[in-house]
Design an enzyme around this catalytic site. Structure first.
Site, short mmCIF file in Angstrom:
data_model
loop_
_atom_site.label_atom_id
_atom_site.label_comp_id
_atom_site.label_asym_id
_atom_site.label_seq_id
_atom_site.Cartn_x
_atom_site.Cartn_y
_atom_site.Cartn_z
N ASP A 36 0.88 -1.17 0.00
CA ASP A 36 0.00 0.00 0.00
C ASP A 36 0.91 1.22 0.00
O ASP A 36 1.34 1.68 1.05
CB ASP A 36 -0.91 0.00 1.23
CG ASP A 36 -1.77 1.25 1.31
OD1 ASP A 36 -2.14 1.79 0.25
OD2 ASP A 36 -2.08 1.68 2.43
N GLU A 63 -1.42 -1.73 -4.44
CA GLU A 63 -2.67 -0.97 -4.54
C GLU A 63 -2.44 0.21 -5.48
O GLU A 63 -1.44 0.90 -5.39
CB GLU A 63 -3.13 -0.48 -3.17
CG GLU A 63 -4.51 0.15 -3.24
CD GLU A 63 -5.08 0.45 -1.87
OE1 GLU A 63 -6.03 -0.25 -1.47
OE2 GLU A 63 -4.57 1.37 -1.21
N ASP A 121 -2.45 1.58 7.16
CA ASP A 121 -1.63 1.28 5.97
C ASP A 121 -1.23 -0.19 5.97
O ASP A 121 -1.11 -0.81 4.91
CB ASP A 121 -0.36 2.13 5.95
CG ASP A 121 -0.63 3.61 6.01
OD1 ASP A 121 -1.24 4.13 5.07
OD2 ASP A 121 -0.24 4.25 7.01
#
EC number: 3.1.21.10
Length: 157
Positions: A7, A66, A139
């Protein structure tokens, strides 16, 4: 099989490595790379060095990142795109390929709702991997969710 979920962020980059074996998922490690230096070049180097260490230490087979979300601040999006570009290049050098998932795809894969709150995603991450402790910051749970999404996609193909 070991899957690294990422991420990316402009201040913190969440990561998670899960094991996917015999239709069972388990968490190997998760955390975040704290980006503290001020010069962009140093930030990119720090990020890539940390990624190299993860790939070396955990013998990752697959990587999922992501995708960039919509943001109101163009400078933040540009910086994030530079980080993603550097991450992508290093992953291509080391692994050969990677997969990308939008936040909507990740949320839908874990909760069934593409507009789920981050807290709902974190709840499902804990439930799917039988994690009893709190996952902070978000996160990290996002990175775990990206890895789980990729594992689910691999099962379908």
């Amino acid at each position: 099989m070991r899957i690294l979920g990422i991420d990316p962020g402009s201040r913190k980059c969440g990561y998670a490595i899960i094991s996917h074996a015999s239709n069972k998922l388990s968490l190997i490690t998760a955390g975040f790379i704290n980006i503290t230096t001020t010069r962009l070049q140093e930030q990119i180097l720090d990020l890539i060095e940390a990624l190299d260490c993860l790939l070396d230490r955990y013998e990752v087979n697959e990587v999922a990142i992501e995708d960039i979300f919509f943001a109101y601040n163009p400078k933040s999006v540009i910086k994030l795109a530079q980080f993603r570009g550097a991450l992508s290049l290093k992953i291509l050098e080391r692994i050969g390929n990677f997969s990308e998932y939008t936040p909507l795809q990740v949320k839908k894969a874990l909760t069934g709702n593409g507009k789920a709150a981050k807290e709902q995603v974190a709840f499902m991450v804990k439930r799917l991997l039988n994690i009893t402790s709190e996952i902070k910051p978000l996160d990290i749970s996002d990175a775990i969710a990206v890895a789980i999404t990729h594992a689910q996609r691999l099962k379908l193909h």
